[in-house]
Design a protein around this motif. Structure first.
Motif, short mmCIF file in Angstrom:
data_model
loop_
_atom_site.label_atom_id
_atom_site.label_comp_id
_atom_site.label_asym_id
_atom_site.label_seq_id
_atom_site.Cartn_x
_atom_site.Cartn_y
_atom_site.Cartn_z
N SER A 68 -11.60 -17.14 -1.55
CA SER A 68 -12.56 -16.31 -1.91
C SER A 68 -12.83 -15.24 -1.23
N ARG A 75 -10.91 -6.57 -4.83
CA ARG A 75 -12.21 -6.34 -5.79
C ARG A 75 -11.36 -6.94 -7.09
N LEU A 110 -11.16 -10.76 -6.86
CA LEU A 110 -12.39 -11.43 -6.88
C LEU A 110 -12.92 -11.36 -8.48
N ALA A 111 -12.77 -10.42 -9.13
CA ALA A 111 -13.36 -10.51 -10.53
C ALA A 111 -12.52 -11.45 -11.23
N ILE A 144 -15.83 -19.42 -8.89
CA ILE A 144 -15.62 -20.46 -7.80
C ILE A 144 -17.06 -21.28 -7.72
N LEU A 199 -24.35 -9.84 -10.21
CA LEU A 199 -23.50 -9.63 -9.00
C LEU A 199 -22.15 -9.10 -9.51
N HIS A 200 -21.86 -9.66 -10.80
CA HIS A 200 -20.57 -9.05 -11.26
C HIS A 200 -20.57 -7.84 -12.15
N GLY A 201 -21.86 -7.19 -12.03
CA GLY A 201 -22.05 -6.04 -12.69
C GLY A 201 -22.25 -6.04 -14.20
N ILE A 202 -22.55 -7.39 -14.68
CA ILE A 202 -23.09 -7.57 -16.06
C ILE A 202 -24.54 -7.84 -16.35
#
Lengths: 240, 263
Positions: free
Chosen positions: A50, A72, A75-76, A80, A103-106
């Motif tokens: 992770s 990046r 990780l995308a 986890i 946090l994932h930009g969504i």
């Protein structure tokens, strides 16, 4: 190339070797149990996978992305579920998932749609408005798994996700994640020290004192003997 | 909205929600400087004579003098409080959630910094409003111009907290930080007494105060409150903030930092 590949991974804490030349791979749609006693190096391996920390020795590939070279993108592709509980207990389940999505930009409608779909998938839709604090242990874990799937990862990592759960909740979650892997081509790595969470059709990696002692289909590793017996013999530890 | 801004908004919102839930934290953040202002300053008014020095254009009372220092105190305590919550987050696991996001780690940590600074500034304005009720009023323009100064000072002190949080192994060690960072930083600054006054009693202490970044943060705020710009203080504060931020990024770097020793 999809799935999860770990090549010759080693890690030291000062003088102490935590992992030594760990190699294994998990294909899409496979449920791989990472079985090891306490202190085997499972959490170190999860920390490296992770990217909480890194090591110079070895390589991790996630859905074809090298975690060291392209962190990046890699990780995308990971969802986890940590051993520790990571929900904000004062937020509702929905808000917890929205925070993670951000946090994932969504954001916006996409986050709302994904949240509904993920909760529905885990049978948690009715609990979306409940505060995480008001959920029982099993439902909190389900919420965390739903959250880990929100961004449609290729690989799902779960670090001893049934710790502290009662038998019924444990069984429910083990079954559910097995079904998820089979139905959605998800690559699942499930760390545990409990042999009864491993099914005969699973892939298996036995980790002990930082080294892989066995890897393959469960039936190939056990050769017809009970898994618990094989595990005890390989690790010399007390399994439950 | 870009992914980076979506994350920023969510992190600020989460920090704001957490702050709203913790009313005790809000009240104590206000009570601390108010006690200094209404009790300590009143007692010392007679003992300390202040001559005219920039940015003041007339004689001022001691209460008026320490208002900028107490604004700095709120930012300092909040910066440390935020770092305490980061250590707590790390122990509780939610920091892991932040660290495993695919967005750049420096951006995620900066988002945390911006969020905690904005919360601190809200508290500073509450404090200034209460101070005004007690008769300590500042130029109207000062209330507006202090905002950017508070951002720079708040980011610097928040970055210090962030850097410390990456170095602290456990929550229990935090008390040491309070004693060895917050108190020396606050007392060895121009928050409670002007530097020339300090020089009269000890040259060494004066020199320590003069290099303390907190002194410059307080002076930046003090000048801004009177609609003036203190370039030297601004540069000192910004440079210190950058150094602390780089230290924090190093501390949270998965390859080099301290975090790898603690998981």
């Amino acid at each position: 190339m999809n799935g999860l590949r770990v090549h010759n991974l080693s890690h030291h804490y000062g003088q102490k070797q935590a992992l030594k030349d760990v190699c294994f791979s998990v294909e899409p749609g496979e449920f791989c149990a990472l079985l090891g006693p306490n202190g085997a190096g499972k959490s170190t391996l999860f920390g490296l996978m992770s990217r909480l920390f890194t090591t110079d020795r070895g390589r991790i590939e996630i859905a074809g992305f090298d975690l060291g070279k392209n962190p990046r993108a890699a990780l995308a592709q990971i969802g986890i579920v940590f051993q520790q509980q990571t929900l904000d207990l004062d937020l509702t389940v929905r808000r917890n998932l929205h925070y993670f999505a951000a946090l994932h930009g969504i954001g916006g409608r996409d986050a709302a749609r994904r949240t509904d779909a993920a909760l529905d998938r885990l049978g948690m839709a009715e609990r979306a408005q409940e505060r995480a604090r008001d959920l029982n242990g099993g439902h909190r874990r389900r919420a965390e798994i739903a959250r880990a799937l929100l961004h449609d990862p290729a690989v799902l990592l779960l670090d001893e996700p049934t710790v502290g759960l009662d038998a019924a909740s444990r069984n429910g979650i083990v079954t559910h994640v097995h079904e998820l892997a089979a139905e959605s081509d998800l690559t699942v790595l499930w760390a545990t020290h409990l042999t009864d969470e491993v099914w005969t059709r699973d892939r298996l990696v036995i980790l002990d004192r930082g080294q892989v002692r066995a890897e393959g289909q469960v039936s190939d590793v056990t050769c017809g003997r009970p898994l618990k017996e094989v595990f005890l013999q390989m690790t010399g530890e007390e399994a439950t | 909205m870009t992914p980076a801004l979506i994350a920023l908004r969510a992190i600020v919102l989460r920090e704001a929600l957490r702050f709203v839930r913790q009313r005790g934290r809000f009240i104590s953040a206000l009570v601390r400087p108010l006690i200094w202002l209404l009790v300590f300053a009143a007692g010392f008014r007679a003992a300390l004579g202040l001559s005219i020095s920039p940015p003041y254009q007339t004689y001022i009372t001691y209460e008026v003098y320490i208002v900028p220092g107490l604004c700095g105190m709120i930012l300092l305590f909040n910066g440390m409080q935020s770092s305490l919550s980061l250590v707590y987050d790390r122990e509780m696991g939610s920091m892991r959630l932040l660290m495993t996001s695919p967005l750049p780690r420096w951006w995620l940590l900066t988002c945390r910094l911006i969020a905690s600074t904005l919360i601190s500034i809200l508290q500073v304005y509450c404090f200034l409003a209460i101070a005004a009720v007690f008769g300590i009023q500042l130029p109207m323009l000062g209330y507006a111009l202090v905002f950017p100064a508070l951002i720079v000072a708040g980011m610097m002190l928040g970055a210090l907290g962030l850097a410390l949080s990456s170095l602290i192994k456990q929550l229990e060690n935090f008390a040491g930080v309070m004693n060895f960072v917050i108190f020396p930083m606050f007392f060895l600054s121009s928050a409670l007494y002007p530097l020339w006054k300090m020089a009269e009693s000890s040259r060494v202490l004066h020199d320590i105060c003069a290099v303390n970044p907190f002194t410059h943060a307080v002076e930046l705020i003090r000048f801004a409150l009177y609609a003036q710009f203190n370039l030297m203080a601004a540069v000192w504060t910004a440079v210190a903030g950058l150094v602390f931020l780089l230290l924090a990024l190093w501390g949270y770097d998965p390859a080099r930092g301290m975090i790898r020793r603690k998981v």
